[in-house]
Design a protein around this motif. Structure first.
Motif, PDB file in Angstrom:
ATOM      1  N   MET A  58       0.854  -1.195   0.000  1.00 10.13           N
ATOM      2  CA  MET A  58       0.000   0.000   0.000  1.00 10.13           C
ATOM      3  C   MET A  58       0.890   1.246   0.000  1.00 10.13           C
ATOM      4  N   ASN A  59       0.766   2.082  -1.048  1.00 13.96           N
ATOM      5  CA  ASN A  59       1.576   3.296  -1.133  1.00 13.96           C
ATOM      6  C   ASN A  59       0.985   4.413  -0.284  1.00 13.96           C
ATOM      7  N   ARG A  60       1.647   5.531  -0.309  1.00 22.36           N
ATOM      8  CA  ARG A  60       1.243   6.637   0.556  1.00 22.36           C
ATOM      9  C   ARG A  60      -0.156   7.148   0.224  1.00 22.36           C
ATOM     10  N   GLU A  61      -0.447   7.263  -1.055  1.00 21.86           N
ATOM     11  CA  GLU A  61      -1.769   7.762  -1.460  1.00 21.86           C
ATOM     12  C   GLU A  61      -2.873   6.804  -1.010  1.00 21.86           C
ATOM     13  N   GLN A  62      -2.609   5.528  -1.139  1.00 21.80           N
ATOM     14  CA  GLN A  62      -3.596   4.531  -0.711  1.00 21.80           C
ATOM     15  C   GLN A  62      -3.813   4.576   0.792  1.00 21.80           C
ATOM     16  N   LYS A  63      -2.726   4.770   1.541  1.00 16.84           N
ATOM     17  CA  LYS A  63      -2.844   4.866   2.996  1.00 16.84           C
ATOM     18  C   LYS A  63      -3.644   6.099   3.390  1.00 16.84           C
ATOM     19  N   THR A  64      -3.380   7.216   2.700  1.00 17.49           N
ATOM     20  CA  THR A  64      -4.111   8.453   2.989  1.00 17.49           C
ATOM     21  C   THR A  64      -5.602   8.278   2.720  1.00 17.49           C
ATOM     22  N   ALA A  65      -5.926   7.612   1.597  1.00 17.85           N
ATOM     23  CA  ALA A  65      -7.336   7.361   1.250  1.00 17.85           C
ATOM     24  C   ALA A  65      -7.991   6.435   2.263  1.00 17.85           C
ATOM     25  N   ALA A  66      -7.232   5.414   2.715  1.00 15.08           N
ATOM     26  CA  ALA A  66      -7.769   4.460   3.690  1.00 15.08           C
ATOM     27  C   ALA A  66      -8.053   5.149   5.023  1.00 15.08           C
ATOM     28  N   VAL A  67      -7.124   6.000   5.471  1.00 24.65           N
ATOM     29  CA  VAL A  67      -7.309   6.739   6.725  1.00 24.65           C
ATOM     30  C   VAL A  67      -8.531   7.645   6.625  1.00 24.65           C
ATOM     31  N   LYS A  68      -8.678   8.322   5.493  1.00 27.32           N
ATOM     32  CA  LYS A  68      -9.819   9.217   5.299  1.00 27.32           C
ATOM     33  C   LYS A  68     -11.128   8.442   5.358  1.00 27.32           C
ATOM     34  N   GLU A  69     -11.159   7.268   4.725  1.00 30.96           N
ATOM     35  CA  GLU A  69     -12.374   6.447   4.721  1.00 30.96           C
ATOM     36  C   GLU A  69     -12.731   5.971   6.125  1.00 30.96           C
ATOM     37  N   ILE A  70     -11.732   5.542   6.884  1.00 27.66           N
ATOM     38  CA  ILE A  70     -11.976   5.085   8.255  1.00 27.66           C
ATOM     39  C   ILE A  70     -12.512   6.237   9.106  1.00 27.66           C
ATOM     40  N   ALA A  71     -11.878   7.403   8.986  1.00 25.54           N
ATOM     41  CA  ALA A  71     -12.297   8.570   9.778  1.00 25.54           C
ATOM     42  C   ALA A  71     -13.729   8.979   9.439  1.00 25.54           C
ATOM     43  N   GLU A  72     -14.065   8.961   8.155  1.00 24.61           N
ATOM     44  CA  GLU A  72     -15.422   9.343   7.730  1.00 24.61           C
ATOM     45  C   GLU A  72     -16.456   8.348   8.244  1.00 24.61           C
TER      46      GLU A  72
ATOM     47  N   LYS B 106      -6.245  -1.973   9.278  1.00 22.32           N
ATOM     48  CA  LYS B 106      -4.934  -2.021   9.921  1.00 22.32           C
ATOM     49  C   LYS B 106      -4.948  -1.123  11.153  1.00 22.32           C
ATOM     50  N   ASN B 107      -4.384  -1.603  12.234  1.00 22.15           N
ATOM     51  CA  ASN B 107      -4.406  -0.848  13.494  1.00 22.15           C
ATOM     52  C   ASN B 107      -3.702   0.502  13.367  1.00 22.15           C
ATOM     53  N   THR B 108      -2.609   0.532  12.613  1.00 23.69           N
ATOM     54  CA  THR B 108      -1.864   1.786  12.490  1.00 23.69           C
ATOM     55  C   THR B 108      -2.696   2.848  11.765  1.00 23.69           C
ATOM     56  N   LEU B 109      -3.390   2.425  10.701  1.00 22.51           N
ATOM     57  CA  LEU B 109      -4.219   3.373   9.950  1.00 22.51           C
ATOM     58  C   LEU B 109      -5.429   3.805  10.778  1.00 22.51           C
ATOM     59  N   THR B 110      -5.993   2.869  11.517  1.00 23.61           N
ATOM     60  CA  THR B 110      -7.128   3.204  12.377  1.00 23.61           C
ATOM     61  C   THR B 110      -6.708   4.198  13.451  1.00 23.61           C
ATOM     62  N   GLY B 111      -5.490   4.018  13.985  1.00 25.83           N
ATOM     63  CA  GLY B 111      -4.986   4.943  15.005  1.00 25.83           C
ATOM     64  C   GLY B 111      -4.860   6.355  14.465  1.00 25.83           C
ATOM     65  N   ILE B 112      -4.394   6.487  13.222  1.00 25.24           N
ATOM     66  CA  ILE B 112      -4.280   7.815  12.594  1.00 25.24           C
ATOM     67  C   ILE B 112      -5.669   8.413  12.384  1.00 25.24           C
ATOM     68  N   ALA B 113      -6.598   7.567  11.933  1.00 26.48           N
ATOM     69  CA  ALA B 113      -7.974   8.038  11.698  1.00 26.48           C
ATOM     70  C   ALA B 113      -8.615   8.505  13.000  1.00 26.48           C
ATOM     71  N   ILE B 114      -8.364   7.806  14.082  1.00 24.17           N
ATOM     72  CA  ILE B 114      -8.893   8.192  15.392  1.00 24.17           C
ATOM     73  C   ILE B 114      -8.406   9.582  15.772  1.00 24.17           C
ATOM     74  N   SER B 115      -7.123   9.856  15.506  1.00 25.42           N
ATOM     75  CA  SER B 115      -6.554  11.175  15.803  1.00 25.42           C
ATOM     76  C   SER B 115      -7.245  12.251  14.973  1.00 25.42           C
ATOM     77  N   GLU B 116      -7.593  11.924  13.732  1.00 26.73           N
ATOM     78  CA  GLU B 116      -8.255  12.902  12.868  1.00 26.73           C
ATOM     79  C   GLU B 116      -9.686  13.174  13.324  1.00 26.73           C
ATOM     80  N   VAL B 117     -10.372  12.142  13.786  1.00 32.49           N
ATOM     81  CA  VAL B 117     -11.761  12.317  14.246  1.00 32.49           C
ATOM     82  C   VAL B 117     -11.799  13.122  15.539  1.00 32.49           C
ATOM     83  N   GLY B 118     -10.882  12.805  16.456  1.00 30.62           N
ATOM     84  CA  GLY B 118     -10.819  13.559  17.702  1.00 30.62           C
ATOM     85  C   GLY B 118     -11.292  12.791  18.915  1.00 30.62           C
TER      86      GLY B 118
END
Length: 217
Positions: A1-15, A54-66
């Motif tokens: 998974m490249n950087r763009e894919q990770k960014t999209a995945a984090v955004k989807e989880i946060a939304e 992925k736990n790491t991506l979910t953790g980033i998404a959690i930070s974005e949600v607040g």
């Protein structure tokens, strides 16, 4: 998974987290692809979806949600699947619980979050035992409709009883059992009034004739 894919995945989880009434975290270890697909189909009826993240991506998404999503961070260990519940939380929890009972206790709850509050596995199990939103709505409608139905029946009985009573009175009048009643006393009043007016007119004419005679004399 490249950087763009990770960014999209984090955004989807946060939304998805932000748009959900609740997020239930499960350990999906042991589930087959077929079982996971079956569970997703059952959750769809509750407007819920199951996603492996992925736990790491979910953790980033959690930070974005607040703050409201922070309670989820405690469950990011080992294989993790997130159940985004956008509909009936009790129905979604019941669907997972029922499925697990039929499939060797798979998946198992790690915990969850609802209204910014952390949920333990036991609390989620307790929620799964609550009536669904549809069932509660049906009970509420029944409670509201019951007295209205009683009132309608009472009014219907009252109107029906009055109609029967009036019909009975009419039948008794026609049979002569109940007298129809004498004519009103005021029926002859107009004739008497006319006679009185005639007498008064004659008296006036006589008086006028007497006055004329006296004047001519």
């Amino acid at each position: 998974m490249n950087r763009e894919q990770k960014t999209a995945a984090v955004k989807e989880i946060a939304e998805n987290i932000s748009a959900s009434e609740a997020v239930l975290v499960v350990d999906y270890r042991g589930l087959t692809v077929t079982q996971a697909a079956e569970l997703r189909g059952q959750l769809r009826d509750s407007d819920a979806s199951l996603t492996v993240a992925k736990n790491t991506l979910t953790g980033i998404a959690i930070s974005e949600v607040g703050e409201t999503a922070e309670p989820l961070r405690d469950f990011l260990a080992g294989p993790t699947a997130l159940t985004y519940v956008k509909g009936d939380v009790a129905a979604a929890a019941k669907a997972i619980t029922t499925f697990a009972k039929a499939n060797g206790d798979l998946p198992s709850f790690k915990g969850g979050v609802m209204d910014g509050k952390q949920l333990s596995p036991d609390e989620i199990t307790a929620i799964s035992k609550l009536p669904s939103r549809e069932a509660l709505y049906g009970q509420l409608v029944g409670m509201v409709a019951s007295p209205i139905t009683g009132l309608a029946r009472s009014l219907g009985g009252l109107v029906g009883g009055l109609a029967i009573a009036l019909a009975g009175v009419q039948e008794k009048k026609e049979s002569g059992e109940i007298p129809s009643g004498d004519a009103p006393a005021t029926a002859s009043a107009p004739a008497e009034d006319g006679a009185a007016e005639g007498d008064a007119g004659n008296e006036a004419d006589a008086a006028a004739s007497a006055d004329e005679s006296g004047a001519s004399a």
